[in-house]
Design a protein around this motif. Structure first.
Motif, PDB file in Angstrom:
ATOM      1  N   ALA A 196     -21.155   9.724  20.595  1.00  0.00           N
ATOM      2  CA  ALA A 196     -20.164  10.684  19.923  1.00  0.00           C
ATOM      3  C   ALA A 196     -18.819  10.103  20.128  1.00  0.00           C
ATOM      4  CB  ALA A 196     -20.385  12.170  20.169  1.00  0.00           C
ATOM      5  N   GLN A 197     -18.548   9.944  21.315  1.00  0.00           N
ATOM      6  CA  GLN A 197     -17.120   9.410  21.938  1.00  0.00           C
ATOM      7  C   GLN A 197     -16.781   8.020  21.149  1.00  0.00           C
ATOM      8  OE1 GLN A 197     -14.778  10.905  23.608  1.00  0.00           O
ATOM      9  NE2 GLN A 197     -16.285  12.640  23.839  1.00  0.00           N
ATOM     10  N   LEU A 198     -17.818   7.039  21.034  1.00  0.00           N
ATOM     11  CA  LEU A 198     -17.683   5.803  20.173  1.00  0.00           C
ATOM     12  C   LEU A 198     -17.292   6.074  18.844  1.00  0.00           C
ATOM     13  CD1 LEU A 198     -20.496   3.639  21.663  1.00  0.00           C
ATOM     14  CD2 LEU A 198     -18.200   3.612  22.289  1.00  0.00           C
ATOM     15  N   ALA A 199     -17.910   7.101  18.344  1.00  0.00           N
ATOM     16  CA  ALA A 199     -17.692   7.413  16.884  1.00  0.00           C
ATOM     17  C   ALA A 199     -16.204   8.114  16.997  1.00  0.00           C
ATOM     18  CB  ALA A 199     -18.644   8.638  16.441  1.00  0.00           C
ATOM     19  N   LEU A 200     -15.605   8.818  17.761  1.00  0.00           N
ATOM     20  CA  LEU A 200     -14.454   9.518  17.714  1.00  0.00           C
ATOM     21  C   LEU A 200     -13.353   8.269  17.986  1.00  0.00           C
ATOM     22  CD1 LEU A 200     -12.759  11.831  17.889  1.00  0.00           C
ATOM     23  CD2 LEU A 200     -12.819  11.999  20.511  1.00  0.00           C
ATOM     24  N   LEU A 201     -13.809   7.246  18.679  1.00  0.00           N
ATOM     25  CA  LEU A 201     -12.824   6.210  18.804  1.00  0.00           C
ATOM     26  C   LEU A 201     -12.834   5.414  17.421  1.00  0.00           C
ATOM     27  CD1 LEU A 201     -13.726   4.709  22.278  1.00  0.00           C
ATOM     28  CD2 LEU A 201     -11.634   6.062  21.927  1.00  0.00           C
ATOM     29  N   ALA A 202     -13.652   5.422  16.497  1.00  0.00           N
ATOM     30  CA  ALA A 202     -13.635   4.697  15.504  1.00  0.00           C
ATOM     31  C   ALA A 202     -12.813   5.540  14.238  1.00  0.00           C
ATOM     32  CB  ALA A 202     -15.054   4.680  14.794  1.00  0.00           C
ATOM     33  N   VAL A 203     -12.317   6.726  14.459  1.00  0.00           N
ATOM     34  CA  VAL A 203     -11.678   7.546  13.669  1.00  0.00           C
ATOM     35  C   VAL A 203     -10.086   6.917  13.509  1.00  0.00           C
ATOM     36  CG1 VAL A 203     -10.481   9.865  13.167  1.00  0.00           C
ATOM     37  CG2 VAL A 203     -13.102   9.612  14.022  1.00  0.00           C
ATOM     38  N   PRO A 204      -9.553   6.611  14.808  1.00  0.00           N
ATOM     39  CA  PRO A 204      -8.247   6.003  14.408  1.00  0.00           C
ATOM     40  C   PRO A 204      -8.318   4.687  13.708  1.00  0.00           C
ATOM     41  CG  PRO A 204      -8.282   6.920  16.735  1.00  0.00           C
ATOM     42  CD  PRO A 204      -9.816   6.794  16.213  1.00  0.00           C
ATOM     43  N   MET A 205      -9.216   4.002  13.781  1.00  0.00           N
ATOM     44  CA  MET A 205      -9.632   2.725  13.166  1.00  0.00           C
ATOM     45  C   MET A 205      -9.570   2.688  11.463  1.00  0.00           C
ATOM     46  SD  MET A 205      -9.717   0.139  15.156  1.00  0.00           S
ATOM     47  CE  MET A 205      -8.299   1.191  15.961  1.00  0.00           C
ATOM     48  N   VAL A 206     -10.022   3.966  11.072  1.00  0.00           N
ATOM     49  CA  VAL A 206     -10.170   4.125   9.568  1.00  0.00           C
ATOM     50  C   VAL A 206      -8.864   3.708   8.818  1.00  0.00           C
ATOM     51  CG1 VAL A 206     -10.596   5.684   7.626  1.00  0.00           C
ATOM     52  CG2 VAL A 206     -12.049   5.852   9.783  1.00  0.00           C
ATOM     53  N   PRO A 207      -7.567   4.387   9.029  1.00  0.00           N
ATOM     54  CA  PRO A 207      -6.545   3.653   8.432  1.00  0.00           C
ATOM     55  C   PRO A 207      -6.511   2.407   8.503  1.00  0.00           C
ATOM     56  CG  PRO A 207      -6.059   5.736   9.807  1.00  0.00           C
ATOM     57  CD  PRO A 207      -7.425   5.107  10.140  1.00  0.00           C
ATOM     58  N   LEU A 208      -6.665   1.603   9.657  1.00  0.00           N
ATOM     59  CA  LEU A 208      -6.486   0.226   9.824  1.00  0.00           C
ATOM     60  C   LEU A 208      -7.717  -0.537   9.194  1.00  0.00           C
ATOM     61  CD1 LEU A 208      -5.281  -2.064  11.509  1.00  0.00           C
ATOM     62  CD2 LEU A 208      -7.026  -1.713  13.025  1.00  0.00           C
ATOM     63  N   GLN A 209      -8.697   0.087   9.128  1.00  0.00           N
ATOM     64  CA  GLN A 209      -9.724  -0.773   8.141  1.00  0.00           C
ATOM     65  C   GLN A 209      -9.529  -0.543   6.799  1.00  0.00           C
ATOM     66  OE1 GLN A 209     -12.943   1.551   9.718  1.00  0.00           O
ATOM     67  NE2 GLN A 209     -13.558   0.011  11.261  1.00  0.00           N
ATOM     68  N   PHE A 213     -15.200  -8.363  24.982  1.00  0.00           N
ATOM     69  CA  PHE A 213     -16.205  -7.483  24.851  1.00  0.00           C
ATOM     70  C   PHE A 213     -17.024  -7.448  26.095  1.00  0.00           C
ATOM     71  CE2 PHE A 213     -16.116  -6.453  19.848  1.00  0.00           C
ATOM     72  CZ  PHE A 213     -14.959  -5.824  20.305  1.00  0.00           C
ATOM     73  N   ALA A 214     -17.500  -8.684  26.301  1.00  0.00           N
ATOM     74  CA  ALA A 214     -18.580  -9.004  27.372  1.00  0.00           C
ATOM     75  C   ALA A 214     -17.757  -8.413  28.973  1.00  0.00           C
ATOM     76  CB  ALA A 214     -18.983 -10.379  27.833  1.00  0.00           C
ATOM     77  N   LEU A 215     -16.638  -8.750  29.156  1.00  0.00           N
ATOM     78  CA  LEU A 215     -15.814  -8.222  30.413  1.00  0.00           C
ATOM     79  C   LEU A 215     -15.610  -6.610  30.254  1.00  0.00           C
ATOM     80  CD1 LEU A 215     -12.831 -11.098  30.337  1.00  0.00           C
ATOM     81  CD2 LEU A 215     -15.036 -10.683  31.700  1.00  0.00           C
ATOM     82  N   LEU A 216     -15.457  -6.253  29.023  1.00  0.00           N
ATOM     83  CA  LEU A 216     -15.314  -4.936  28.758  1.00  0.00           C
ATOM     84  C   LEU A 216     -16.434  -4.162  29.341  1.00  0.00           C
ATOM     85  CD1 LEU A 216     -13.751  -2.199  27.925  1.00  0.00           C
ATOM     86  CD2 LEU A 216     -14.630  -2.660  25.587  1.00  0.00           C
ATOM     87  N   TYR A 228     -10.792   4.407  27.443  1.00  0.00           N
ATOM     88  CA  TYR A 228     -11.014   4.477  25.981  1.00  0.00           C
ATOM     89  C   TYR A 228      -9.843   3.829  25.246  1.00  0.00           C
ATOM     90  CZ  TYR A 228     -14.788   7.946  26.541  1.00  0.00           C
ATOM     91  OH  TYR A 228     -15.954   8.456  27.121  1.00  0.00           O
ATOM     92  N   GLY A 229      -8.772   3.910  25.865  1.00  0.00           N
ATOM     93  CA  GLY A 229      -7.496   3.304  25.257  1.00  0.00           C
ATOM     94  C   GLY A 229      -7.809   1.684  25.381  1.00  0.00           C
ATOM     95  N   ALA A 230      -8.558   1.120  26.401  1.00  0.00           N
ATOM     96  CA  ALA A 230      -8.782  -0.092  26.434  1.00  0.00           C
ATOM     97  C   ALA A 230      -9.888  -0.526  25.276  1.00  0.00           C
ATOM     98  CB  ALA A 230      -9.343  -0.509  27.706  1.00  0.00           C
ATOM     99  N   VAL A 231     -10.819   0.280  25.173  1.00  0.00           N
ATOM    100  CA  VAL A 231     -12.030   0.143  24.199  1.00  0.00           C
ATOM    101  C   VAL A 231     -11.293   0.186  22.601  1.00  0.00           C
ATOM    102  CG1 VAL A 231     -14.028   1.014  23.215  1.00  0.00           C
ATOM    103  CG2 VAL A 231     -13.681   1.150  25.652  1.00  0.00           C
ATOM    104  N   LEU A 232     -10.455   1.131  22.459  1.00  0.00           N
ATOM    105  CA  LEU A 232      -9.646   1.284  21.085  1.00  0.00           C
ATOM    106  C   LEU A 232      -8.883   0.068  20.966  1.00  0.00           C
ATOM    107  CD1 LEU A 232      -9.217   3.202  18.924  1.00  0.00           C
ATOM    108  CD2 LEU A 232      -7.268   4.052  20.005  1.00  0.00           C
ATOM    109  N   TYR A 267     -11.243  -2.886  20.151  1.00  0.00           N
ATOM    110  CA  TYR A 267     -11.705  -2.609  18.752  1.00  0.00           C
ATOM    111  C   TYR A 267     -10.791  -3.090  17.744  1.00  0.00           C
ATOM    112  CZ  TYR A 267     -14.639  -0.650  15.205  1.00  0.00           C
ATOM    113  OH  TYR A 267     -15.568  -0.456  14.030  1.00  0.00           O
ATOM    114  N   ALA A 268      -9.590  -2.524  17.996  1.00  0.00           N
ATOM    115  CA  ALA A 268      -8.528  -2.828  16.864  1.00  0.00           C
ATOM    116  C   ALA A 268      -8.312  -4.243  16.633  1.00  0.00           C
ATOM    117  CB  ALA A 268      -7.368  -2.121  17.279  1.00  0.00           C
ATOM    118  N   VAL A 269      -8.278  -4.953  17.598  1.00  0.00           N
ATOM    119  CA  VAL A 269      -7.861  -6.539  17.531  1.00  0.00           C
ATOM    120  C   VAL A 269      -9.023  -7.073  16.908  1.00  0.00           C
ATOM    121  CG1 VAL A 269      -7.379  -8.730  18.579  1.00  0.00           C
ATOM    122  CG2 VAL A 269      -6.359  -6.542  19.615  1.00  0.00           C
ATOM    123  N   HIS A 270     -10.406  -6.767  17.307  1.00  0.00           N
ATOM    124  CA  HIS A 270     -11.711  -7.280  16.829  1.00  0.00           C
ATOM    125  C   HIS A 270     -11.579  -6.982  15.108  1.00  0.00           C
ATOM    126  CE1 HIS A 270     -15.679  -7.029  15.388  1.00  0.00           C
ATOM    127  NE2 HIS A 270     -16.003  -7.851  16.109  1.00  0.00           N
TER     128      HIS A 270
END
Length: 556
Positions: free
Chosen positions: A347-360, A394-397, A415-419, A422-425
């Protein structure tokens, strides 16, 4: 309703005419050297080839094309966008299942089995000619397939809503084979809908605005995937709902997978009915010139498809696409599952994807400005090494994740590092995706528009799916575990792991196959970029004739 010869006819500029014998003569490639010897400039060659390919009737010659801005076709653009959103819903739901399975501790080989759910988009070329060639003329070439397919999608989702809970909670763990079968059928229907929509996009929009089809595709599928994946995972999670959406905590989320399937099944049925009634496919806009689509018989279409594949430019391009994504397979297919395995709540991974929606949603719009020119694959080539480096990051993460885990969860900076990662990816991924879609729209021959574009898109999907399935399958064989605390026991299988734990031991991972794959993928990816990348860029220097086929209509 029975299909007959009167239903299967050839359309010419939106009007019907009696079908005559259609013969497949040849596909012609005009080499750059040939063009130079004839003293024909690039624009002249393109115009001549377009005339030979698409033809022109007296009305088009008497009434030149009127260039229309995007505002004049906003309704068609919005309809395409909506259809692609619907297409993304079942894909998003299928994409959420692996995270649910991972939380239930299934093996990575089981995950590899379920990954076949996404293969219909890599196999749709097998039935694309049927979608392109067989239709009811009075109802519409694309609507003949779009409407019944979306009705089946809605009905199948309603049926699946009654069965999915029992499949996830069967004795001995989730029934992965049954889940794969039912979601494979769902993906098969979505892939068929994609064929119809891709073909409709080439004729629904005018020639000067057809490039917006790729934007509708990327934005629509992203939005649909978000609704079916991110939104569902968030609403299905009790922790997420209790923390962000409820005043009083409860043991379950707001919705279940069966509830979500039931809701979208109804949406499919209602929206498809509206499209069937309100949207006329055969209407011709006043003052709008359009390249005609010739209808081949099924046999002729398969023959033409085979001929297209044998064209040097297409064959080389497909060969490069099939191998381009090997370097990204471990990062794309395994990273998210490894994070869930390391304790990150889905669920937290899903939450992190929310800020990505405008970017996507914005990325395709921004990137399309750089891919709208004559060399869209330059963007593909430049984004390639960035995506490889992000895969290593990602592997290092994943390796860093266990060390920052706390009793109450993970800190905010994690979570900031994951976000950020993911954004750069996403920037690299969408740069390559939009560039490829723009190139496909640029070279696709409207003669058999749906089938031609489906060929290129199918090969693109297959080039990503087969490495991902292999990456998932090889995680377990490449992983080395030892049973510590129980003499004579091993961790070579699920049964051995259970026996090790029963004897008082614990299986400890000595070498994770994910990291082995990440290193190999990085090396393979950079090798492809150095040796094959320049060949990919060179293909866009070929004239449009190298990508076009000529179908000649002859009398009996």
């Amino acid at each position: 309703m029975e299909l007959n010869n009167h239903d299967l006819i050839t359309h010419k500029n939106g009007r019907q005419r009696k079908q005559v014998g259609i013969g497949l003569r040849h596909c012609e490639s005009l080499k750059d050297s040939d063009r130079a010897e004839m003293g024909i400039s690039e624009p002249q060659v393109d115009g001549e080839v377009d005339r030979l390919i698409t033809g022109s009737d007296s009305e088009d010659r008497l009434h030149p094309r009127v260039h229309r801005g995007i505002r004049a076709e906003l309704g068609n653009v919005l309809l395409l966008l909506f259809l692609y959103v619907l297409q993304g819903i079942p894909l998003g739901l299928a994409g959420s299942v692996p995270l649910i399975l991972q939380s239930k501790n299934v093996s990575y080989k089981d995950q590899a089995v379920f990954s076949f759910v996404f293969w219909p988009f890599s196999l749709k070329l097998l039935w694309a000619p049927l979608v392109d060639a067989l239709y009811f003329s009075k109802f519409g070439r694309r609507k003949s397939w779009l409407v019944p397919t979306q009705y089946l999608l809605g009905l199948f989702m309603l049926y699946l809503s009654l069965r999915v809970d029992s499949l996830l909670q069967s004795e001995g763990g989730p029934n992965v084979v049954a889940l794969t079968s039912v979601f494979f059928m769902l993906a098969f229907l979505a892939a068929t809908q994609d064929i119809a929509v891709d073909g409709w996009a080439l004729t629904m929009l005018s020639r000067e605005n057809v490039g917006y089809a790729s934007t509708c595709n990327s934005v629509g599928q992203t939005a649909g995937y978000f609704l079916g994946n991110v939104l569902f995972l968030a609403l299905e999670s009790a922790d997420f709902c209790n923390k962000y959406l409820r005043m009083e905590p409860k043991e379950m989320g707001i919705v279940t997978l069966s509830d979500f399937l039931f809701f979208w099944g109804l949406v499919f049925l209602v929206s498809t009915t509206l499209v069937a009634i309100l949207k006329s496919e055969n209407a011709r806009s006043k003052g709008r010139g359009k390249d005609p689509e010739e209808t081949q018989g099924v046999f002729q279409t398969y023959k033409l498809l085979f001929t297209i594949i044998k064209m040097p430019a297409v064959f080389n391009y497909c060969a490069l696409l099939l191998t381009a994504k090997v370097g990204f397979s471990a990062a794309d297919a395994v990273t998210g599952l490894k994070l869930v395995e390391a304790g990150v709540p889905k669920a937290q991974l899903a939450l992190l994807a929310v800020p990505m929606v405008p970017l996507q949603i914005l990325l395709p719009v921004v990137i399309s400005k750089y891919t709208a020119g004559p060399r869209p694959l330059d963007v593909f080539y430049k984004a390639f090494p960035l995506r490889l480096i992000i895969g290593l990051e990602f592997a290092l993460l994943v390796a860093w994740t266990p060390s920052v885990r706390q009793e109450e969860g993970f800190p905010v900076y994690y979570y900031g590092a994951v976000l950020l990662s993911y954004a750069v990816h996403q920037v690299a991924l969408y740069s390559m995706y939009v560039a490829g879609m723009a190139f496909h729209a640029k070279v696709s021959d409207p003669l058999i528009g749906g089938t031609y574009m489906t060929l290129l898109n199918t090969v693109t999907n297959l080039g990503g799916n087969w490495p991902s399935t292999l990456a998932l399958w090889w995680v377990d064989p490449l992983t080395r575990k030892e049973c510590q605390g129980a003499v004579g026991q091993s961790c070579s299988s699920l049964e051995a792991v259970a026996l090790c734990v029963k004897e008082g031991g614990a299986c400890v991972t000595m070498l994770d196959g994910y990291y082995v794959e990440s290193v190999f993928c990085l090396l393979i990816g950079f090798a492809w970029w150095v040796w094959c990348g320049p060949k990919l860029k060179k293909l866009q220097e070929r004239s449009s004739a190298a990508w076009r086929c000529r179908a000649v209509t002859v009398n009996d």
